[in-house]
Design an enzyme around this catalytic site. Sequence first.
Site, PDB file in Angstrom:
ATOM      1  N   GLU A   5       0.237   3.636   1.880  1.00  0.00           N
ATOM      2  CA  GLU A   5       0.197   4.177   3.244  1.00  0.00           C
ATOM      3  C   GLU A   5       1.512   3.991   3.986  1.00  0.00           C
ATOM      4  OE1 GLU A   5      -3.312   3.722   5.612  1.00  0.00           O
ATOM      5  OE2 GLU A   5      -4.550   3.229   3.879  1.00  0.00           O
ATOM      6  N   LYS A  43       2.323  -3.220   7.238  1.00  0.00           N
ATOM      7  CA  LYS A  43       2.623  -3.397   5.808  1.00  0.00           C
ATOM      8  C   LYS A  43       4.052  -2.965   5.493  1.00  0.00           C
ATOM      9  CE  LYS A  43       0.348  -4.623   2.921  1.00  0.00           C
ATOM     10  NZ  LYS A  43       0.172  -5.996   2.363  1.00  0.00           N
ATOM     11  N   THR A 103       0.826  -1.205   0.000  1.00  0.00           N
ATOM     12  CA  THR A 103       0.000   0.000   0.000  1.00  0.00           C
ATOM     13  C   THR A 103       0.865   1.263   0.000  1.00  0.00           C
ATOM     14  OG1 THR A 103      -1.565   1.281   1.357  1.00  0.00           O
ATOM     15  CG2 THR A 103      -0.092  -0.183   2.528  1.00  0.00           C
TER      16      THR A 103
END
Length: 360
Positions: free
Chosen positions: A136, A164, A134
């Site tokens: 993010e 992640k 991701t």
Amino acid sequence: METARSLLITGGAGFIGSHVVRHFVRRYPHYSILNLDKLTYAGNLANLEDVAGAPNYSFVRGDICDLELLRRLFQERRIDGVIHLAAESHVDRSIRDPFVFARTNVLGTLSLLQAAREAWAGAEEGKRFHHVSTDEVFGALHPGEAPFCESTPYAPHSPYSASKASSDHFVRAYRDTYGLPVVLTNCSNNYGPYQFPEKLIPLCILNICREQPLPIYGRGENIRDWLHVEDHAQAIDDIFHRAPDGEVYVIGGLNEWRNIDVVRLLVRLVDEELGRAPGSSERLITYVSDRAGHDLRYAIDAAKLRRDLGWKPRYSFEAGLRDTVRWYLAHPEWVEQITSGAYARYYESMYGPAAAAANK
């Protein structure tokens, strides 16, 4: 004659995963596609009913943290490619229970890497481990700052993005330490059919239909880059097959929107589809206390992907969003099963709460 492959797709019953499974099952009938999914709240086999009977598709219910299961699957199925999408993915849930995210996203990825390393040791040629992550992990951007790119430093702000980021680092470490053939991608916010209704776009579509409040964090000023899930599936295809080992790509829709503007566009589209007065559902917009650690802006510069592999998004945002609205309105049974939890109870009755079972 194209080379046949035995491909493991993790998290293939989830939102993005189901689109990737469908894409590969249909595009590559000579591949053997194995979908491994734990069937947590976000995994639903109804997402794949249209390919469930395909001769090149099979499903195993299992946990990516189960290293012995993974070892067995790699050996029995002769897995030579992995597309790893299985993850806990909702920021609010990660704030409530970060340990679940660390277990699945970090230890699960580590288990999968180890199983691939053991199975492919000394025979890495032609193998591929594609880790899907991701944007993010890069933290937040302020207005006017350059979008994220492949060299952006990591600066995660939530337990989800931290988990992640850690998994991304393990993927790189397994390449550098053991020579595992990997590629890594970081994508922006996805939207489209089959997305679990806790996410912004499906939540707003359903709440507009039901004339329920549309909760908006803060003043709705947070900006996201929106990517249609089918464009993402095509990017994964391109990268999995054509990118050199060790490459990293960011994938974005070239499509930044403030949250409040997304909601207002959804109001207009849903009101049109339901024959209501244009914009009448804006009265449902409700501002709520902002999320802890809420990143202001995400944006992706996908120039490298366009330059290297020729990929670009096919969907314009308004057209893709209109199609998404129409899909949710046309599938009330799917929505009802999701919101009632009936699908989860059905899987418990089939498999048990922790069983690992296979079906065809």
